[in-house]
Every structure is written in structure tokens, then in C-alpha cells.
Design an enzyme around this catalytic site. Sequence first.
Site, PDB file in Angstrom:
ATOM      1  N   ASP A 170     -22.406  -0.998  -0.837  1.00 39.97           N
ATOM      2  CA  ASP A 170     -22.936  -1.056  -2.198  1.00 39.97           C
ATOM      3  C   ASP A 170     -23.720  -2.359  -2.361  1.00 39.97           C
ATOM      4  OD1 ASP A 170     -23.425  -1.099  -4.908  1.00 39.97           O
ATOM      5  OD2 ASP A 170     -21.404  -0.476  -5.472  1.00 39.97           O
TER       6      ASP A 170
ATOM      7  N   ASN B 294      -9.044   8.106 -11.869  1.00 40.69           N
ATOM      8  CA  ASN B 294      -8.626   6.775 -12.297  1.00 40.69           C
ATOM      9  C   ASN B 294      -8.600   6.634 -13.822  1.00 40.69           C
ATOM     10  OD1 ASN B 294      -7.872   5.041 -10.194  1.00 40.69           O
ATOM     11  ND2 ASN B 294      -9.990   4.746  -9.538  1.00 40.69           N
TER      12      ASN B 294
END
Length: 663
Positions: free
Chosen positions: A56, A267
Site C-alpha cells: 500500500d 471488522n
Amino acid sequence: MGGELLDSSLSSLVESQTLQWVFVGGKGGVGKTTTSSSLAVSLAQKKESVLLVSTDPAHNISDAFGQKFSKDPSKVRGMDNLSAMEVEVSADGSMRMLEESVGHSFGGAAGPSLFPALDELIKMVPGIDEAIAFGLLVETIRSMNYSTIVFDTAPTGHTLRLLGFPNLFEKAIPKIEELNNRFGGMLGTLGSVAGMNQGSEPINVTLGRMLKDLQDTVKQVTDQFQDPAKTTFVCVCIPEFLSVYETERLVQELSSFKIDVKNIVINQVIDLSKGVPAEALFAARSKIQMKYLKQIDELYAEDFHVVKVPILAEEIRGKDMIMKYSKMIMGANQKSFGLSSTSEYPGSLVNLIEQRALRWIFCGGKGGVGKTTTSCALATALAEDRAQNNLGPVLIISTDPAHNLSDAFKQRISPGGDPTKVLGFENLYAMEIEPQTAAESVLPREMLKDIAKFIPGVDELVSFSQIAKLVKSMEFSAVVFDTAPTGHTLKLLNFPKLFEKVLEQLGALKDRIDPLLQSLGPGLADSTGNPDLFTSANQSIDELKQVVAEVGEQMKDSERTTFVCVAIAEFLSVYETERLVQELFTLEIDSRNIVVNQLLDPEETDKLSLLKARSAMQQKYVTQIEDLYPRSEFHICKVPVRSEEIRGLDLLKSFAAGLTGEQ
């Protein structure tokens, strides 16, 4: 669809004796880094050696573990068999790898004039980070130094292009070989003139050897990635519409790549049935936010409009909710959030509405902070103001590969082509730039169409082309950009600088080979029948050069261009915002507004009702996920929202225990 139900954890993944490659990905802001870091910790307790790799551009694993990682693997403190690295697009990392590869292929002497141009491309071409990550991945595959490798990936769109590289090479290599065979003699002559041949071997022969080596490597990668015993992908999401939608798209694309996916982590689930008092959970999360909200005020209140927006009980989708949010960022019902502001700048975006000379407004920040919501709400406010003042319409453009405008406005926004009129607004239009569709409109040859589908960064490059056209036409009174996450957006904004430097390199090369091109030109024609191929190409470059110069000039004009930074009150978002503001200053792009989203108000009188409403909204999407991905085929792991930040090895171990069902 029947059969034995799979357990609701990632324990089978951790216990696997054959898995070597584990990718962790999903929409920005869903907890990919926390999940991948915790999973790597769990695997290290079972395996001989584990490597955690961040691909990333906005690297976060250093922050997750509380220690600095670099482009080279280094040990995680407290774990002897876990290493981590952040794949960085840098001259001393990616360029070294390229120089070694090119130098080897060209007999050890690629030519000193070649690398400055490559260096600029590596540093600034949008999306090239995934290309370099893939190159490093191939090198890692060859070395096989680790039992298991876990990847903390970029947001969905860019990750899919990384994993799509084998498909790209499968399509491209045979066609490149065909061209090399057909035009090899002419290429060898060009190589001789340009000084690229090495010894007695023509460049076309060298390229042939390179293609064969590349083909062998790609086959090895494909075989491993398509073997479910060796490779799997863990999808991470949160129970909200956009994240669930993007997860569905991700699972479908992974299936088309024949990459195994059977683990989904949900999550940030608000679970009020586990005995955690709602008041205590609210207070704990609010306390964390207050710490970072104070930090934001200390950093920016003196020079910025800091807009603080509370979390809402409802999703912000559709005209009514976007208009409600729009009023909030324009200053309606402002809350103090327990802080006394000393800023002389109002906490709203009204300053952007009142500055009617503004043409280009970028909204950006870390994934998952509410960029799309903010850009849509700002665009609606601008459209209303411009209509009242008899000015032109407003256009909102998505340059994020994970386009969300259609979902935000609850209507189909056509990708590419002409802008779509947003229903319910008098003069608001929207456009989602689709890289493949846009590329096909400017790349007539079939091979280039195939390649454009998977080239990393083609979305930003095509977006830039669209921006350039808009600068020339100026059909709209204002254009709002819903941008990709920070790393890719900065590269998009860097494009004028890149183009200028690359043109200098191309100009020097053109001067060397122009005489030969002129002699060959009359005998060449492209697929459209243009006999003067090189004159036409030169004219196109000159025209683009002029447009790029105009765009670069406007971007540095604070009367016409500004950037709105969007954040949430959490460590990673605050850190990334600080980096973004500094980069914008370096690029000489105006930035004076910061929107802080999803705030819990410590003075909220009915905390339980707010949490219950958010929990009910989440449960709708948890049920949808369970319907989409049956328990007989998928491990669905639900992780509750925590009362503390997950940073440092001890808390990562605790989070990992939740993932694997040990607590």
C-alpha cells in the site's frame, strides 16, 4: 449449498501446512493493516519464518507495530521469526532492481542516459507502486526464503491490477513477440542508431531473450497463485453498504483470476450483547477521538478551517441524507465536541462556496474517512449556489478505482463518456472515470486495449486526460474530485511535473534518432491509414504538452484550485493528513480546509440510542454478507469494535486471538 458449516475464524488458514502466500485486502479504512499484521503474528507462532509485506503506498505496518520498517525485511521486535517490509517506490530500491534487470539483459551496460527517465517514471507515474511490488514479489518467489508471506495490500482497485499482472502478460507477450518477429530488423537498426545494441547482438534478439525469461517467471507465479493449497486471499470489510458492495466485486474478480478466497473478516461490529456497557464503549472510543481531535486543532486551527462532523445514526446515501450532511459541513448545528476553539477561521466549508472563481476542488485523504460523502455534499452545495447566481453547472468526478458516486446518489452514474445528470438537482452532473472504457476510446489497437485493462495507474492517467479536456472546454463553473486514497492522488497531482521531465528525456532521444525516423516515416502507416505517423505523433505530443502546462498553472493558482483534506480522529488518518498537507505545500497546491468525520460527541445525551441505531444498521449488512457467502463455503469472522486502539505487538496478539477463535 449444503454441507458442514465452516468455523467463524481464520484458524484453518493459520493451521494450514501448505499455504505460502496470503493476501489481505478490501476497501480503504476497513482494518486491512490491523488484520494482516495480526494474522502475520498468528502465523509466526506456527511457522518457521513469516514475512509481512506492505504494498500500500500509504504504508501503515510501521505504525501498527510501533517500529520503523523499510524496503528490506527486518525483524519485528519481540518475534524472532517474523519480519516485515514496506515496498517503497524509490530510486535506491525500485530503481536498483530495474537497473540490475535491464543491465543484465543489455550485457551489463544499459546506458547512463536511460535511468534518469526511468527514475522520474518510477517516482511519479500513478500506480507504478503496484508494478514495482509485483517485481519484488517475483524476486521473493524465486528466493523462497520464508515459510509464509502475508501481503497488506492497497485498496481494492489497485490490488486487483497487481494480481491481474499474470493475465496481462499472458495476453501481451505473444503479441509483443509477433511484433518483434515482424519488425525485428528495423528495431535492430533503431537500436544501433540510439546506441542501445550491445556488442554484436541486436536489441531485438536481446528483447526476445528477455520475453522468454519473463514468460517463464510469469508461469511460475500464475501456477502458485492459482493453487489454493499455496495461495489464498482474505477479504476484510466493515458492515456498511459501500464496503459490502466492494467485497462482492472483489470476490468475483478474484474468482476470475482463479485465486482462492474463502475467508472474510467483518471488522468494527458494534455488538451490545457481549456484556460491554454501551456507555463505557462510547466513552472509551470518544476519549481516543478527543486525543486526536486536540492534535488536529493544534496542528491546523491557526491556519485552516477545521470542520468537525458527528457520526450519524443513519447511512449517508441518497439526496435527503446528502443534503443533511451538506448543511452540517456548511456550519449548521455545529458542536464543540468538548473543545474550546481559538481559531479565527469558521469551522465550515462556506469559504469554498463564497469563492466563486474556484474551478477545481479536490477532496482526498486516507481510505474510509468519508471522501465520497464529503465531495458529494460539497458538490450539491456548490450546485445550489451556482444556480442561484446564474452560473454554470457543477460536475463531480470520481477518480477512485472503487467508484462510489452511484452508491452515494442512489442512481447509476455512467462510467466515462458524457457526464450524468444527478436526479433531484437542477445543475449537478456526475462522472465516474472507468479506466478500461476510457482507454479503449483512445487506444484503437486490440493489444493496447487488453494491456490497458491491467496497467497499474491507468485510471489516474486517463483521469488526467479527462481533466485536461475539461480545462480546454470549461463547460462547468466548478469541478469537484472524489479522489483515490492519498498515495495515488498525490501521484495524479504530480503528473504535470512528471510529464515535463519525461518530455525532456524524450526530446533528447528524439534528436538522436529523428533522421532515421524521417527516412523510415514515408513507408510507415498506422491502423488509421495516416502516412505521416511521426509528424502526427509529434503534433499530438506538442498539443498535450500545452494542455499539461495549462493544467499545471491552474493547479498552483489558489484562486482557482484548492484541496479539501478529509480525516477521522484516529492515529493513522491524522498521520496521513499531516503527510498530505506537507505534500500539497510542496506541490504549491492550496489547502485550507480539513473535514474531520465520524466524531462521537462526549456531550451526547442519548448514547445508547445512537449505538443501537448504528448496530441495527450494521446487522442488516452482516446478514447480507452471511447470505452472500454461505458458511458451508466461507469462514466469516466477525470482530467487535474495540475500546482501545490496536497498536503494538501485545494488542496485535490480542486481536489475532479474536481472528483465530482463541478468545
